[in-house]
Scaffold this active site. Structure first.
Site, PDB file in Angstrom:
ATOM      1  N   CYS A  20      59.304  22.088 -13.210  1.00 43.64           N
ATOM      2  CA  CYS A  20      59.495  20.960 -14.125  1.00 43.64           C
ATOM      3  C   CYS A  20      59.060  19.662 -13.457  1.00 43.64           C
ATOM      4  O   CYS A  20      58.637  19.646 -12.304  1.00 43.64           O
ATOM      5  CB  CYS A  20      60.953  20.861 -14.566  1.00 43.64           C
ATOM      6  SG  CYS A  20      62.080  20.461 -13.209  1.00 43.64           S
ATOM      7  N   CYS A  23      60.582  18.782 -10.120  1.00 40.55           N
ATOM      8  CA  CYS A  23      59.980  19.455  -8.962  1.00 40.55           C
ATOM      9  C   CYS A  23      58.783  18.663  -8.455  1.00 40.55           C
ATOM     10  O   CYS A  23      58.571  18.521  -7.250  1.00 40.55           O
ATOM     11  CB  CYS A  23      59.542  20.867  -9.341  1.00 40.55           C
ATOM     12  SG  CYS A  23      60.880  21.967  -9.820  1.00 40.55           S
ATOM     13  N   ASP A 428      22.213  -0.060 -20.685  1.00 43.02           N
ATOM     14  CA  ASP A 428      20.958  -0.388 -20.029  1.00 43.02           C
ATOM     15  C   ASP A 428      19.847   0.189 -20.901  1.00 43.02           C
ATOM     16  O   ASP A 428      19.976   1.308 -21.403  1.00 43.02           O
ATOM     17  CB  ASP A 428      20.923   0.232 -18.629  1.00 43.02           C
ATOM     18  CG  ASP A 428      19.588   0.019 -17.957  1.00 43.02           C
ATOM     19  OD1 ASP A 428      19.150  -1.132 -17.859  1.00 43.02           O
ATOM     20  OD2 ASP A 428      18.978   1.029 -17.541  1.00 43.02           O
ATOM     21  N   ASP A 635      21.673   4.643 -15.928  1.00 44.08           N
ATOM     22  CA  ASP A 635      21.183   5.905 -15.360  1.00 44.08           C
ATOM     23  C   ASP A 635      20.550   5.768 -13.985  1.00 44.08           C
ATOM     24  O   ASP A 635      20.082   6.765 -13.430  1.00 44.08           O
ATOM     25  CB  ASP A 635      20.174   6.546 -16.309  1.00 44.08           C
ATOM     26  CG  ASP A 635      18.827   5.821 -16.301  1.00 44.08           C
ATOM     27  OD1 ASP A 635      18.815   4.590 -16.092  1.00 44.08           O
ATOM     28  OD2 ASP A 635      17.796   6.484 -16.471  1.00 44.08           O
ATOM     29  N   ASP A 639      21.960   0.441 -11.535  1.00 37.36           N
ATOM     30  CA  ASP A 639      23.035   0.337 -12.522  1.00 37.36           C
ATOM     31  C   ASP A 639      24.413   0.511 -11.897  1.00 37.36           C
ATOM     32  O   ASP A 639      25.426   0.262 -12.550  1.00 37.36           O
ATOM     33  CB  ASP A 639      22.853   1.400 -13.618  1.00 37.36           C
ATOM     34  CG  ASP A 639      21.609   1.153 -14.463  1.00 37.36           C
ATOM     35  OD1 ASP A 639      21.264  -0.029 -14.649  1.00 37.36           O
ATOM     36  OD2 ASP A 639      20.998   2.130 -14.922  1.00 37.36           O
TER      37      ASP A 639
END
Length: 749
Positions: A20, A23, A428, A635, A639
């Site tokens: 749980c 724990c 971009d 990409d 960037d």
């Protein structure tokens, strides 16, 4: 002078025995107390811990801390790497519990039909005791460990509650008055063995169902691990030799036969084929690969036998990076989990107090001790915080898993949680909204046929690596034009190219260069201006007929990037959802506006003439102006700062590979294929995952908020409370698993 070692390493440890949220808190607390630990995150759904440490050699101490806390340190990937097992695995204890508990419940069924099927007390004792102390031994072991550490968990509540019910039944049985000596009929006392046995069985059933659901949440990572072949066909001195993939080195040549998976990342040296990359990128259609193409380990070779040269092995492969990203996301805690942690820290002690108050309250108001104790037991049983610990990690695992299956890699849980707040997405332009490869969009010949002009310009450019040169050569290939090999080709820096083609001296370059050479551009001035206004890059080709005369214009060439298929639809989809889209470009304003028009963007949403180093500043400015969630999609290498500056950075995989790795490290989300529609899909799976987290937390809290008062007021028996508690865990896991049905089509519409 000594310097402190600030290098942080990560150690993963499997944790056995957690049940749980309490724990989780206990293990985290134990790990953080170990000297040298910077941070520790424990995940109940994966049953694992990820610890940031200053000394990579301290794993033994961490394992000892886990064991001292009362839990079992395991191999870090035991749950994820395990092969698919029978759906009935681990059911035997549950089955035994059901078989032993059924006769105890039978009298309750008989009461509905007016039948007295009550078993003798001895039989009830013999049936219930093995369930209580053999099948329920796990609760005593874990509960005792928690009690010694002065903390509480689910096991402690179950052990206390069921033991109280069992002990009360034994006491009532042994102290029942014997009326037979007075000639009165024997009366059996009302016992509660069935309540204790059924609660233990129901809790075991709930944990078994929960374990089955956990195996489903980790199916995405297991599927990724299964993509790794065990052997590779190495080209050695004596021909092909099968060797373990672990022995393959960078630079080796590997043969891959039709239908086999590529064992490592490489570059295609021989052959031509179609490659199925669907498990890596989510792209369902095979991708054509020719000599020089990059191949990714784990993808499936099509119809051709190919030879590749290895460029990455082991942890450096794309597949390993994907697995690492998914594992990181599933191991991390979402910010919303902090609330659960705060509640869990005090939950069990508060429940114990409520159970004690319930016991005293019923007893002091004139009810029997057995009645008071049964109501207190019901409080202990229904309050088990299993669902609280599973609510967030189960949803995150299911959401990140299904996203990875469709090519959306979530780097961390925070990115997943923040993505649903995004109101502005900045793109971009080049390589993200556009193809990223210039194309020859117009050719205006002067005093010669268009085909001849294209053939001459392509021949001159055939040896150049410039993107514009590639565009000219590709256009000639598309029209199947023959090209003569050029001679004496020279690149003129910043201007263009000159050389000999079939005995003719040709020059191809910028209009500025042509003007410097004295080329008469008047015949095409109007067309050049119109093309530039449309955003095209315009060049010219001329012929140097004699040294003492100016070159003669032969043709005007216009180049432009093309929008990616689906880019306009992606922007329209985001706009329809009320999300503003912004395009950031380094092009001149005319070119940027021309592309924006083709994409359906408003001029006010275009930021043009932005230098690569200024993208991050533009993202920061957008955040300051909008004061809403900002996502940036890029990409390339340049960037990375902008991706890091945004609230949510999305790195879009570049098919050419340039800069993608850098962008992936800076971004919170990686889109494994260059499809702009995945941006909307990523935001959608984020929204759905956060919704599941909130639903799970609501139900987890609601079960306890409603159940504890009902149990304390006597409206719930321990059996009903046990069923409700088991149902809460199962419902949370089942609700999270509904995310597995999600597809990008839902998010990209």
């Amino acid at each position: 002078m000594s310097t402190e070692n600030t290098t942080i390493s990560t150690i993963d440890i499997g944790i056995g025995g957690m049940t749980c949220a309490s724990c989780v808190m206990r293990v985290e607390k134990a790990l953080k107390k170990v000297p040298g630990v910077d941070n520790a995150t424990v995940n109940l759904a994966t049953e694992s811990a990820r610890i940031a440490v200053h000394d990579a050699g301290m794993e033994a101490r961490l394992r000892r801390a886990v064991r001292d806390a009362g839990y079992e340190p395991l191999a870090p990937s035991s749950a994820i790497d395990a092969e698919d097992i029978s759906p009935w695995a681990g059911f035997m204890p549950v089955g035994i519990g059901l078989a032993l508990s059924a006769p105890l419940v039978l009298p309750m069924v008989g009461d509905l039909f007016g039948k007295d099927w009550m078993l003798p007390p001895l039989w009830q004792f013999l049936l219930a005791t093995p369930v209580q102390f053999i099948l329920g031994a796990r609760f005593y072991k874990a509960g005792w460990a928690a009690a010694k550490a002065l903390t509480g968990n689910m096991d402690l509540l179950v052990a206390l509650g069921t033991t109280a019910g069992w002990a009360l039944s034994v006491w009532l049985w042994l102290t029942a008055p014997d009326h037979s000596a007075h000639g009165m009929p024997a009366m059996e006392p009302h016992l509660y063995f069935e309540g204790s046995a059924v609660v233990v069985t129901l809790v075991l059933l709930g944990k078994w169902l929960e374990a089955r659901a956990k195996r489903q949440t980790t199916s995405a990572i297991r599927a990724l691990h299964s993509l790794r072949p065990d052997t590779a066909h190495l080209m050695g001195r004596d021909g092909e030799v099968d060797v373990p993939v672990a022995e393959v080195l960078v630079g080796d040549k590997i043969v891959v036969r039709p239908g086999e998976r590529f064992p490592v990342d490489g570059t295609l040296l021989e052959g031509r084929t179609q490659v199925d990359e669907s498990m890596l990128t989510g792209e369902p259609l095979p991708v054509a690969k020719d000599v020089g193409a990059k191949l990714t380990g784990g993808s499936i070779n099509g119809e051709g036998r190919v030879v590749l040269q290895v460029r990455a092995v082991g942890v450096d492969t794309v597949l390993s990076s994907i697995i690492r990203l998914v594992e990181d996301a599933q191991a991390a805690k979402a910010p919303i989990q902090r609330l659960v942690d705060q509640v869990s820290a005090v939950f069990v002690p508060v429940v114990l107090v409520i159970a004690l108050v319930t016991l005293l309250g019923w007893y002091l108001t004139g009810h029997s001790f057995e009645t008071a104790l049964i109501h207190a037991v019901a409080v202990l049983v229904i309050a088990c915080p299993c669902a609280l610990g599973l609510a967030t990690p189960a949803a995150i695992m299911a959401g990140t898993g299904v996203a990875a299956k469709h090519g959306i890699l979530v780097k961390d849980a925070q990115a997943l949680e923040l993505a649903h707040t995004v109101k502005v997405v900045a793109f971009d332009k080049t390589g993200t909204l556009t193809v990223g490869r210039p194309r020859l969009t117009a050719l205006v010949p002067v005093d010669l046929a268009e085909a001849d002009a294209l053939a001459l310009s392509a021949a001159l450019q055939s040896g150049s690596e410039h993107p514009l040169a590639h565009a000219v050569v590709q256009a000639a290939h598309d029209k199947a034009l023959a090209m003569v090999a050029p001679t004496d080709v020279q690149a003129v820096a910043g201007r263009g190219t000159q050389g000999q083609v079939a005995g003719r001296t040709l020059l191809l370059g910028s209009l500025r260069w042509m003007a410097e050479l004295g080329v008469d551009l008047a015949p095409v001035a109007a067309q050049a201006a119109a093309l530039q206004a449309e955003g095209a890059t315009v060049s010219a080709m001329a012929e140097q007929a004699a040294e003492d005369t100016a070159p003669v214009l032969l043709a005007l060439l216009a180049f432009a990037d093309e929008p990616k298929p689906g880019a306009a639809q992606a922007l329209a989809t985001l706009k329809a959802r009320g999300i503003q889209t912004v395009m950031i470009s380094g092009d001149n304003r005319g070119a940027a506006l021309a592309m924006a028009k083709r994409l359906g963007l408003d001029a006010r949403d275009v930021l043009a003439e932005v230098l690569p180093g200024d993208k991050a500043a533009k993202v920061v400015a957008l955040k300051a102006a909008q004061r809403e969630g900002i996502a940036f999609v890029g990409d390339g290498v340049n960037d990375a700062p902008a991706l890091a500056a945004a609230d949510v950075g999305m790195a879009m995989a570049n098919p050419n590979g340039g800069g993608t790795d850098v962008a992936m490290h800076a971004a919170g989300i990686t889109l494994m294929r260059g499809d702009p529609l995945l941006v909307a899909a990523a935001l959608d799976i984020s929204r759905r995952t956060v919704a599941k987290i909130r639903q799970n937390l609501f139900w987890a809290f609601a079960y306890n908020a409603a159940g504890i008062p009902l149990a304390a007021l006597g409206f719930l028996s321990p059996v009903v409370a046990g069923a409700a508690m088991a149902l809460s865990s199962v419902s949370v896991m089942t609700n999270a698993l509904l995310l597995k049905r999600w597809t990008p089509d839902e998010g990209g519409k």
